[in-house]
Design an enzyme around this catalytic site. Structure first.
Site: not given
Ligand code: AP5
Length: 220
Positions: A14, A89, A128, A161, A172
């Site tokens: 994402k 989410r 990552r 991270r 997670r």
């Molecule tokens: P990346 O693009 O970083 O993946 P992502 O989907 O953004 O993953 P996140 O870990 O950031 O998502 P998340 O939902 O857990 O974290 P968030 O910050 O929202 O890609 C991942 C890796 O893959 C990278 O190395 C990239 O280079 C590689 N890659 C990407 N595309 C690729 C491809 N096509 N092929 C090969 N490699 C590829 O949330 C963090 C925390 O915040 C949560 O755990 C929760 O505690 C809290 N939180 C956030 N939002 C909420 C909410 N709405 N409600 C409650 N808690 C929340």
């Protein structure tokens, strides 16, 4: 107001796709994870509350998260819309978003699910690296930076991270994938869900996301 929801499990891509789509549509990315990480970095009361959930791999409670998102959507740069990365989410968050958009005579235009199987998610998260300045993501195998430890785009330091440690990755997955299914069902029932194969290379995924958004009639 054009609101595009990017859905996907942790590590689905994402955060990689959201800025590319933002460039295409000319609207900002609103990522709740980034908002929480900024609050943790700045030691705000919200950051202190959120940190214990994030460190445990749990979702931050809905009442905290919805308030944060609505504040951000109320800022002037989001007046024309936003790409939501990581929100909603839970089913409750999805309903809250529908309600607030309805008050503005608007609605979610499309929800694009970047679909990636669990074993690949673990590989992606554990390799990552993220830049300090703007959160640009890299992967030590599949998309390494040109200079080890430095962001190609802004030159800032890369770091891993804290929630990308193996035990937190597994927490997670265990604690968040069920809620994601609720959100997927919400948008499927509303006929707004488009699914993209997230196992493809990044540029192919980008084209597929763009095609899904175009098909929904969301333009610049
Ligand atoms: P990346 O693009 O970083 O993946 P992502 O989907 O953004 O993953 P996140 O870990 O950031 O998502 P998340 O939902 O857990 O974290 P968030 O910050 O929202 O890609 C991942 C890796 O893959 C990278 O190395 C990239 O280079 C590689 N890659 C990407 N595309 C690729 C491809 N096509 N092929 C090969 N490699 C590829 O949330 C963090 C925390 O915040 C949560 O755990 C929760 O505690 C809290 N939180 C956030 N939002 C909420 C909410 N709405 N409600 C409650 N808690 C929340």
């Amino acid at each position: 107001m054009r609101v595009v929801v990017l859905l996907g499990a942790p590590g689905a891509g994402k955060g990689t796709q959201a800025p590319l789509l933002a460039d295409r549509l000319g609207i900002p990315v609103v990522a709740t994870g980034d908002l929480f990480r900024a609050a943790v970095r700045d030691h705000t009361p919200l950051g202190t509350q959120a940190k214990r959930y994030m460190d445990a791999g749990q979702l931050v409670p809905d009442e905290i998260t919805i308030g944060l998102l609505l504040d951000r959507l109320g800022q002037p740069d989001a007046a024309g819309g936003a790409i939501l990365d990581g929100f909603p989410r839970t089913g409750v968050q999805a309903q809250a978003l529908d309600a607030v958009l309805a008050e503005r005579d608007s609605s979610v235009a499309v929800a694009v699910l970047v679909d990636v199987p669990a074993e690949e998610l673990v590989r992606r998260l554990s390799g990552r690296w993220i830049c300090r300045a703007a959160g640009h993501p890299y992967h030590e195998i599949s998309s390494p930076p040109r200079v080890t430890g430095r962001c190609d785009i802004d030159g800032s330091e890369l770091y891993q991270r804290p929630d990308d440690q193996p035990e937190t990755i597994h927490a997670r997955m265990a604690q968040q994938l069920g809620a994601l299914d609720e959100v997927i069902a919400h948008y499927r029932e509303a006929h707004l869900l488009r699914t993209v194969d997230g196992l493809q290379p990044i540029d192919i995924v980008s084209s597929a996301v763009a095609a899904a958004v175009d098909a929904a009639g969301v333009g610049r």
